[in-house]
Scaffold this active site. Structure first.
Site, PDB file in Angstrom:
ATOM      1  N   TRP A 269      -2.020   2.379  12.775  1.00  0.00           N
ATOM      2  CA  TRP A 269      -2.094   0.974  12.374  1.00  0.00           C
ATOM      3  C   TRP A 269      -0.761   0.451  11.859  1.00  0.00           C
ATOM      4  CZ3 TRP A 269      -1.346  -1.444   7.628  1.00  0.00           C
ATOM      5  CH2 TRP A 269      -1.744  -2.789   7.553  1.00  0.00           C
ATOM      6  N   ASP A 270      -0.141   1.164  10.897  1.00  0.00           N
ATOM      7  CA  ASP A 270       1.083   0.618  10.311  1.00  0.00           C
ATOM      8  C   ASP A 270       2.257   0.653  11.281  1.00  0.00           C
ATOM      9  OD1 ASP A 270       0.901   3.343  10.148  1.00  0.00           O
ATOM     10  OD2 ASP A 270       1.518   3.500   8.064  1.00  0.00           O
ATOM     11  N   THR A 271       2.255   1.630  12.207  1.00  0.00           N
ATOM     12  CA  THR A 271       3.293   1.636  13.241  1.00  0.00           C
ATOM     13  C   THR A 271       3.166   0.402  14.128  1.00  0.00           C
ATOM     14  OG1 THR A 271       3.434   4.048  13.296  1.00  0.00           O
ATOM     15  CG2 THR A 271       4.198   2.876  15.247  1.00  0.00           C
TER      16      THR A 271
ATOM     17  N   TYR B 245       0.851  -1.191   0.000  1.00  0.00           N
ATOM     18  CA  TYR B 245       0.000   0.000   0.000  1.00  0.00           C
ATOM     19  C   TYR B 245       0.878   1.229   0.000  1.00  0.00           C
ATOM     20  CZ  TYR B 245       0.555   2.090   4.647  1.00  0.00           C
ATOM     21  OH  TYR B 245       1.057   2.762   5.730  1.00  0.00           O
TER      22      TYR B 245
END
Length: 605
Positions: free
Chosen positions: A186-188, A94
């Site tokens: 979220w991605d962290t 993404y």
């Protein structure tokens, strides 16, 4: 051919750029991947512009493009997870739709994972090697956030929030069940959990140029992501060690340390001597008065359950309350609360959700009553002018003691006013159509963790609303709560009187109300069984600050007051377990896994 790479474009109101982004993505992927081995998924997240229409039209004319629509906002993380679950590729990618990251890095990103060399790949704006034009308003918060993440969560990465990442499908899906955030963090969280699980991560420098205004709210979202760091730190570093036994040990240690420190100022031999001289008649009367509050507790619990749709006898419920409070005295971390929910479930078939809801309502009324009683008394004293040095100092003419008492009273009055305002807000929220507390939390942060906290408060207020919706029930439960805690205070005043203290009745009642209320609030912290040590410490601090009564007398009165109440509770608990044929240890063991949403097998005699 089989789809190997799935690229997800998280889109929220991107009508101006989404068509160009899809075209650029397809062209770039086609430059290094075989035809039909990749797909582009537009994860459209509850847009209110033309983004869904554009994405659907593009998907209709190009089989490599898919459109995943959501009627409501899921958050960036939530939209990504939904799209990843529908993707076909083994390499999941993404990046932000504004194409702030130069697309010539896309091949390196994809091939890092597709080749099997790494499990996760992420671009970095903070590794030297490429140009990353970070405006001050973005750069400073970003550096602070990444520094906090490295220090508190033990991450080795330099940049956790760059919107340019790729994952091995199996690796990502093994992490998703544990990832709680659904928005910007979220991605962290995925990266931190991936490192903790030992996955191979490739962080490489990228050329990055900001495009337009960021959708990150630099107040609400940065604040929210900071709370997420704290949440993960607690989960990784504190929670594994915060077992009930460790909590009780830590609480007991704190009490012991506090007691050792108090020995520097208090002669405990004198405390024991003062306790030995206390008038036993007053102590016995105090125990009798405290015992009167228990049928009121059972009746109040009956009224609360009645509003939730369950009709039970006050006698049975008084026994259930006795047993649960005995459990709180004997076991750490307020295990008795779950015991009560278990007893009414096992003996009367009341589901756990209703049992826990009734407990929540009871706790709300307890807290409201305690704070309102203390706040009202102190505000009344301050307003009536009784806060002069001679009144506060009781019989003492010591100017320093009087000034200290006046200061303490002013501070307490301020606390009382603040408490009354907060109580009014909670009651107003419970009576309103919308949750005023959720609205206030939402203004501070839109982060999913803040949303979770708001949800807890919403359920909390919703439970109160069950009772608050009926004025008669609200008044009845409120009146019984006032009676219960007034008897609690009267018990303490009688014990205090047993020590023959020389205080005016007005000062004795006022200080007694406030000291007992603060002591009971301190017991809310589940650090020691029954709040032993917490109640005595808070009670002593208040009385010593307000009056010239010697500290040895105050400590003795606090210990004896708490002992009387605990002995009455234990005696009532033992009798109730015999009458109801309940094993307290078995009930605690069986109720450990009980949650407001859970159901467990019936109690076995």
């Amino acid at each position: 051919m089989t789809v190997e790479v799935s690229v997800v474009l998280p889109a929220y109101n991107e009508e101006a750029t989404i068509e160009g982004t899809i075209g650029t993505t397809l062209d770039t992927l086609g430059s290094f991947l075989p035809e039909d081995t990749f797909e582009v998924i537009v994860a459209e997240d509850g847009c209110d512009d033309r983004t869904p229409e554009i994405a659907a039209r593009f998907a209709g004319r190009d089989h490599r493009v898919r459109h995943v629509h959501s009627d409501e906002r899921l958050g960036r993380g939530g939209a990504l997870v939904r799209a990843f679950r529908e993707a076909d590729g083994e390499t999941l990618v993404y990046f932000d739709t504004d194409l702030a990251t130069d697309m010539h890095h896309l091949e390196e990103l994809v091939e890092s994972v597709r080749s099997g060399e790494y499990d996760v790949a992420t671009g970095s704006r903070w590794i030297p090697g490429e140009v990353a034009d970070r405006p001050r308003k973005r750069g400073v918060p970003s550096r602070g956030f990444n520094t906090m993440t490295r220090l508190m969560l033990g991450s080795d990465l330099r940049d956790h929030q760059c919107g340019f990442k790729a994952f091995d499908r199996e690796a990502l899906f093994s992490l998703l069940d544990d990832v709680e955030d659904q928005h910007w963090f979220w991605d962290t969280e995925v990266l931190v959990r991936a490192q903790r699980e030992g996955y191979r991560i490739n962080e490489f420098p990228v050329r990055w140029t900001p495009k337009g205004d960021t959708k990150v709210d630099l107040v609400r979202d940065v604040f929210g992501m900071g709370s997420q760091i704290l949440r993960c730190w607690y989960e990784f570093s504190v929670k594994p060690r915060a077992t009930p036994r460790a909590t009780m040990a830590a609480g007991t240690l704190l009490v012991l340390v506090a007691t050792l420190l108090m020995t520097q100022y208090i002669d405990f031999g004198q405390v024991l001597e003062e306790m030995a001289q206390a008038d036993p008649t007053y102590v016995a009367v105090a125990a009798g008065v405290y015992l009167l509050s228990w049928p009121l507790r059972g009746a109040r619990y009956r009224d609360i359950l009645a509003e939730l749709g369950y009709r039970e006898s006050a006698r049975f419920l008084t026994g259930a309350v006795f047993i649960s409070q005995t459990g709180n005295l004997v076991f750490p971390a307020r295990a008795g609360d779950a015991v009560r929910a278990y007893i009414v479930k096992a003996r009367r078939g009341i589901p756990y959700p209703s049992g826990f809801a009734s407990l929540a309502v009871e706790r709300v009324f307890d807290l409201l009553t305690i704070t309102v009683l203390a706040g009202t008394v102190l505000v009344g004293l301050a307003a009536s002018g009784l806060a002069d040095p001679s009144a506060v100092g009781g019989v003492s003419g010591d100017l320093e003691s009087a000034e200290s008492g006046r200061t303490a009273l002013y501070v307490a009055a301020f606390v009382g006013v603040t408490t009354l305002c907060l109580v009014s807000l909670i009651v107003a929220s419970a009576r309103a159509e919308t949750n005023l507390v959720r609205r206030a939390v939402g203004r501070v942060s839109s982060d999913s963790y803040a949303d979770y906290v708001a949800g807890v408060i919403e359920r909390f207020v919703g439970d109160v609303q069950q009772v608050a919706s009926s004025r008669r029930a609200f008044a009845r439960v409120g009146a019984s709560s006032v009676a219960i805690w007034t008897l609690d205070v009267v018990t303490a005043l009688l014990v205090f009187t047993a020590f023959d203290v020389s205080l005016s009745p007005v000062v004795l009642v006022a200080v007694g109300f406030f000291a007992v209320s603060v002591g009971n609030l301190a017991k809310v912290l589940p650090l020691t069984p029954g709040g032993v040590g917490l109640y005595e410490g808070a009670f002593t601090l208040i009385v010593v600050a307000f009056t010239p009564v010697p500290s040895a007398v105050v400590v003795g009165a606090a210990v004896l007051d708490h002992a009387v109440k605990n002995l009455v509770t234990l005696a009532g608990g033992v009798v109730s377990t015999l009458l109801l044929n309940v094993s307290l240890t078995t009930a605690v063991e069986q109720s450990r896994d009980a949650t407001p949403e859970a159901e467990v097998p019936e109690y076995d005699d």
